[in-house]
Design a protein around this motif. Structure first.
Motif, PDB file in Angstrom:
ATOM      1  N   ILE A 136      66.478  -4.286  75.051  1.00  0.00           N
ATOM      2  CA  ILE A 136      67.963  -5.603  74.182  1.00  0.00           C
ATOM      3  C   ILE A 136      68.367  -5.509  72.710  1.00  0.00           C
ATOM      4  N   ALA A 137      68.820  -4.217  71.866  1.00  0.00           N
ATOM      5  CA  ALA A 137      68.782  -4.587  70.745  1.00  0.00           C
ATOM      6  C   ALA A 137      68.285  -5.543  69.998  1.00  0.00           C
ATOM      7  N   PRO A 138      67.620  -4.886  68.908  1.00  0.00           N
ATOM      8  CA  PRO A 138      67.063  -6.047  67.813  1.00  0.00           C
ATOM      9  C   PRO A 138      67.966  -6.722  67.425  1.00  0.00           C
ATOM     10  N   SER A 139      69.389  -5.340  66.811  1.00  0.00           N
ATOM     11  CA  SER A 139      70.336  -6.297  66.071  1.00  0.00           C
ATOM     12  C   SER A 139      71.046  -7.872  66.720  1.00  0.00           C
ATOM     13  N   ILE A 140      70.945  -7.705  68.294  1.00  0.00           N
ATOM     14  CA  ILE A 140      71.208  -9.021  68.746  1.00  0.00           C
ATOM     15  C   ILE A 140      70.942 -10.786  67.819  1.00  0.00           C
ATOM     16  N   GLY A 141      69.639 -10.200  67.458  1.00  0.00           N
ATOM     17  CA  GLY A 141      69.395 -11.707  66.380  1.00  0.00           C
ATOM     18  C   GLY A 141      69.790 -11.818  65.542  1.00  0.00           C
ATOM     19  N   ASP A 142      70.551 -11.053  64.757  1.00  0.00           N
ATOM     20  CA  ASP A 142      71.256 -11.593  63.608  1.00  0.00           C
ATOM     21  C   ASP A 142      72.565 -11.942  64.058  1.00  0.00           C
ATOM     22  N   LYS A 143      72.768 -12.649  65.122  1.00  0.00           N
ATOM     23  CA  LYS A 143      74.255 -13.016  65.423  1.00  0.00           C
ATOM     24  C   LYS A 143      73.689 -14.227  66.055  1.00  0.00           C
ATOM     25  N   VAL A 144      73.641 -15.009  65.181  1.00  0.00           N
ATOM     26  CA  VAL A 144      73.549 -16.363  64.615  1.00  0.00           C
ATOM     27  C   VAL A 144      74.712 -17.337  63.665  1.00  0.00           C
ATOM     28  N   THR A 145      74.593 -18.440  64.231  1.00  0.00           N
ATOM     29  CA  THR A 145      75.016 -19.828  63.546  1.00  0.00           C
ATOM     30  C   THR A 145      74.600 -20.477  62.783  1.00  0.00           C
ATOM     31  N   GLU A 146      74.632 -20.552  61.639  1.00  0.00           N
ATOM     32  CA  GLU A 146      74.015 -21.995  61.056  1.00  0.00           C
ATOM     33  C   GLU A 146      74.814 -23.471  60.453  1.00  0.00           C
ATOM     34  N   THR A 147      74.957 -24.293  61.545  1.00  0.00           N
ATOM     35  CA  THR A 147      75.448 -25.418  61.187  1.00  0.00           C
ATOM     36  C   THR A 147      74.553 -26.751  59.964  1.00  0.00           C
TER      37      THR A 147
END
Length: 267
Positions: free
Chosen positions: A181-192
């Motif tokens: 699983i591409a490590p870049s998926i960890g960059d897809k985040v939403t902060e509230t």
């Protein structure tokens, strides 16, 4: 041509899971049933050669479909069952896991084979309308005798043809060797951020929370007798068969005949 599809689901890996399905045999043309001739004096039974195909994962047969004794014999299991070495080990983003996939001719006649790979994401058992691209599921293609039909491939589907005759009992070269699983998926985040009583709370939600990644593999085969016509009838593509038996796609221009080995490798 007869075709059967079966779907298998694996256990979940932390926030991810895996699913797989196999299409394990296909053919066209000649009769494969046992023929029996009777007369007053004798009985003669002729066994017509049969076709069959198996999917081999990391050295073990993951599933097969063969025509034996006037009927289809099927066996199947689940892909990616041994992806994680330990029972309690968690899936690591960016880590390469062995996924050596190839096809075995488990029939009694030589054949040409095709593989179709599907990749997608699901949530709660349903295909999800998600920003997660299938490209984040990286199944590394090796080339080595396989070509990609670019005209028939999409972001979720890759169509591969083995360019060589596959003799009965033999296996193709691997069409894949690892998955990650591409490590870049960890960059897809939403902060509230929420503030109450002078305190600010930051909640981070990863885009992949609750999602499963899915791999489906279909493998099928056609006879080598009148191969170009058999392939056209079974798979709907035009091919050329060389004097040495090699198969090449002839429709759709240069994109259709681009070898998988020339695709850029994923690091």
């Amino acid at each position: 041509m007869k075709r059967l599809k079966k779907t298998f689901l694996t256990k979940s890996f932390l926030l991810f899971g895996a699913a797989a399905a196999l299409l394990l045999a296909s053919t066209v043309g000649s009769t494969r049933a046992a023929l029996t001739y009777y007369s007053e004096n004798y009985e003669m039974r002729i066994e017509v050669p049969s076709i069959g195909v198996s999917l081999v994962e990391n050295g073990s047969v993951a599933g097969s479909r063969n025509y034996v004794g006037n009927e289809w014999k099927e066996s199947g299991g689940e892909l990616l069952q041994n992806m994680l070495p330990g029972e309690n080990e968690k899936l690591v983003l960016g880590k390469k896991y062995d996924e050596v996939l190839k096809v075995r001719n488990s029939g009694t006649i030589d054949s040409y084979v095709r593989v179709i790979l599907y990749k997608n994401w699901t949530k709660d058992g349903e295909k999800a309308d998600t920003e997660l691209s299938p490209d984040l599921i990286e199944l590394n293609l090796t080339g080595n005798g396989w070509i990609v039909d670019e005209d028939a491939s999409t972001a979720e589907r890759t169509v591969l043809y083995y360019t060589r005759v596959l003799p009965s009992g033999q296996e193709t070269s691997p069409f894949s060797d690892w998955i990650r699983i591409a490590p870049s998926i960890g960059d897809k985040v939403t902060e509230t951020r929420t503030t109450a009583d002078g305190w600010t709370t930051v909640t981070t939600e990863f885009a992949y929370d609750g999602y499963r990644f899915n791999i489906k593999v279909e493998a099928d085969a056609v006879q080598t007798h009148n191969a170009a016509e058999a392939v056209k009838s079974a798979w709907g593509v035009d091919v050329s068969i060389g004097a040495d038996g090699s198969l090449s796609l002839t429709r759709g221009g240069t994109g259709s005949t681009k070898p998988a080995s020339q695709l850029p490798e994923t690091n």
